[in-house]
Design a protein around this motif. Structure first.
Motif, PDB file in Angstrom:
ATOM      1  N   UNK A   1       0.823  -1.207   0.000  1.00 34.67           N
ATOM      2  CA  UNK A   1       0.000   0.000   0.000  1.00 34.67           C
ATOM      3  C   UNK A   1       0.857   1.256   0.000  1.00 34.67           C
ATOM      4  N   UNK A   2       1.936   1.233   0.754  1.00 35.47           N
ATOM      5  CA  UNK A   2       2.845   2.390   0.796  1.00 35.47           C
ATOM      6  C   UNK A   2       3.518   2.599  -0.565  1.00 35.47           C
ATOM      7  N   UNK A   3       3.927   1.515  -1.200  1.00 35.98           N
ATOM      8  CA  UNK A   3       4.544   1.616  -2.530  1.00 35.98           C
ATOM      9  C   UNK A   3       3.534   2.146  -3.546  1.00 35.98           C
ATOM     10  N   UNK A   4       2.289   1.698  -3.455  1.00 35.71           N
ATOM     11  CA  UNK A   4       1.248   2.209  -4.354  1.00 35.71           C
ATOM     12  C   UNK A   4       1.010   3.692  -4.120  1.00 35.71           C
ATOM     13  N   UNK A   5       1.009   4.115  -2.865  1.00 37.01           N
ATOM     14  CA  UNK A   5       0.799   5.523  -2.546  1.00 37.01           C
ATOM     15  C   UNK A   5       1.917   6.382  -3.125  1.00 37.01           C
ATOM     16  N   UNK A   6       3.171   5.926  -2.955  1.00 33.85           N
ATOM     17  CA  UNK A   6       4.311   6.672  -3.508  1.00 33.85           C
ATOM     18  C   UNK A   6       4.238   6.737  -5.037  1.00 33.85           C
ATOM     19  N   UNK A   7       3.876   5.637  -5.663  1.00 30.14           N
ATOM     20  CA  UNK A   7       3.737   5.616  -7.124  1.00 30.14           C
ATOM     21  C   UNK A   7       2.627   6.558  -7.571  1.00 30.14           C
ATOM     22  N   UNK A   8       1.524   6.561  -6.833  1.00 34.19           N
ATOM     23  CA  UNK A   8       0.422   7.461  -7.165  1.00 34.19           C
ATOM     24  C   UNK A   8       0.860   8.923  -7.061  1.00 34.19           C
ATOM     25  N   UNK A   9       1.587   9.259  -5.988  1.00 35.62           N
ATOM     26  CA  UNK A   9       2.070  10.640  -5.817  1.00 35.62           C
ATOM     27  C   UNK A   9       2.979  11.056  -6.970  1.00 35.62           C
ATOM     28  N   UNK A  10       3.886  10.185  -7.364  1.00 37.74           N
ATOM     29  CA  UNK A  10       4.790  10.491  -8.480  1.00 37.74           C
ATOM     30  C   UNK A  10       4.032  10.630  -9.790  1.00 37.74           C
ATOM     31  N   UNK A  11       3.027   9.804  -9.975  1.00 34.80           N
ATOM     32  CA  UNK A  11       2.229   9.875 -11.202  1.00 34.80           C
ATOM     33  C   UNK A  11       1.444  11.186 -11.248  1.00 34.80           C
ATOM     34  N   UNK A  12       0.867  11.583 -10.120  1.00 31.59           N
ATOM     35  CA  UNK A  12       0.131  12.853 -10.070  1.00 31.59           C
ATOM     36  C   UNK A  12       1.081  14.009 -10.358  1.00 31.59           C
ATOM     37  N   UNK A  13       2.276  13.961  -9.791  1.00 29.98           N
ATOM     38  CA  UNK A  13       3.261  15.015 -10.049  1.00 29.98           C
ATOM     39  C   UNK A  13       3.613  15.059 -11.538  1.00 29.98           C
ATOM     40  N   UNK A  14       3.886  13.897 -12.119  1.00 33.67           N
ATOM     41  CA  UNK A  14       4.247  13.839 -13.540  1.00 33.67           C
ATOM     42  C   UNK A  14       3.086  14.314 -14.414  1.00 33.67           C
ATOM     43  N   UNK A  15       1.868  13.933 -14.055  1.00 28.52           N
ATOM     44  CA  UNK A  15       0.700  14.348 -14.820  1.00 28.52           C
ATOM     45  C   UNK A  15       0.532  15.870 -14.776  1.00 28.52           C
ATOM     46  N   UNK A  16       0.687  16.456 -13.603  1.00 26.44           N
ATOM     47  CA  UNK A  16       0.602  17.919 -13.493  1.00 26.44           C
ATOM     48  C   UNK A  16       1.691  18.600 -14.320  1.00 26.44           C
ATOM     49  N   UNK A  17       2.899  18.061 -14.247  1.00 25.44           N
ATOM     50  CA  UNK A  17       4.024  18.626 -15.005  1.00 25.44           C
ATOM     51  C   UNK A  17       3.756  18.573 -16.505  1.00 25.44           C
ATOM     52  N   UNK A  18       3.304  17.411 -16.990  1.00 21.87           N
ATOM     53  CA  UNK A  18       3.055  17.246 -18.426  1.00 21.87           C
ATOM     54  C   UNK A  18       1.910  18.150 -18.871  1.00 21.87           C
ATOM     55  N   UNK A  19       0.872  18.259 -18.053  1.00 21.55           N
ATOM     56  CA  UNK A  19      -0.255  19.135 -18.426  1.00 21.55           C
ATOM     57  C   UNK A  19       0.191  20.598 -18.563  1.00 21.55           C
ATOM     58  N   UNK A  20       1.120  21.037 -17.698  1.00 15.46           N
ATOM     59  CA  UNK A  20       1.600  22.421 -17.752  1.00 15.46           C
ATOM     60  C   UNK A  20       2.621  22.635 -18.859  1.00 15.46           C
ATOM     61  N   UNK A  21       3.519  21.663 -19.041  1.00 12.88           N
ATOM     62  CA  UNK A  21       4.640  21.817 -19.958  1.00 12.88           C
ATOM     63  C   UNK A  21       4.307  21.388 -21.385  1.00 12.88           C
ATOM     64  N   UNK A  22       3.555  20.304 -21.505  1.00  7.16           N
ATOM     65  CA  UNK A  22       3.228  19.753 -22.829  1.00  7.16           C
ATOM     66  C   UNK A  22       1.721  19.526 -22.968  1.00  7.16           C
ATOM     67  N   UNK A  23       0.929  20.575 -22.903  1.00  3.26           N
ATOM     68  CA  UNK A  23      -0.532  20.389 -22.947  1.00  3.26           C
ATOM     69  C   UNK A  23      -1.032  19.782 -24.257  1.00  3.26           C
TER      70      UNK A  23
END
Length: 73
Positions: free
Chosen positions: A31-53
């Protein structure tokens, strides 16, 4: 004729407390590994939406990954 099954034919599940503790520890780690992966994915998704819409395929892929990780939590 008896409908009662002999005790020798029954498969009993023997769960020891140590097994439960190990299973709980493994589940907490997963569960902790899934949570960390989810956080990184959300960060990457936000970054891509801002940088490469304009990159909708990447945004959709990251959003799908985020969704599946949320379901696993």
């Amino acid at each position: 004729m008896s409908i009662r099954q002999d005790e020798t034919d029954v498969n009993f599940l023997d769960i020891k407390p140590a097994d439960l503790e190990a299973a709980a520890k493994t589940l907490r780690h997963e569960l902790e590994a899934n949570r960390r992966s989810w956080e990184r994915t959300v960060w990457a998704l936000d970054y891509v939406r801002k940088t490469y819409p304009q990159d909708t395929k990447l945004i959709d892929a990251l959003d799908t990954i985020r969704h599946h990780l949320e379901r696993r939590m």
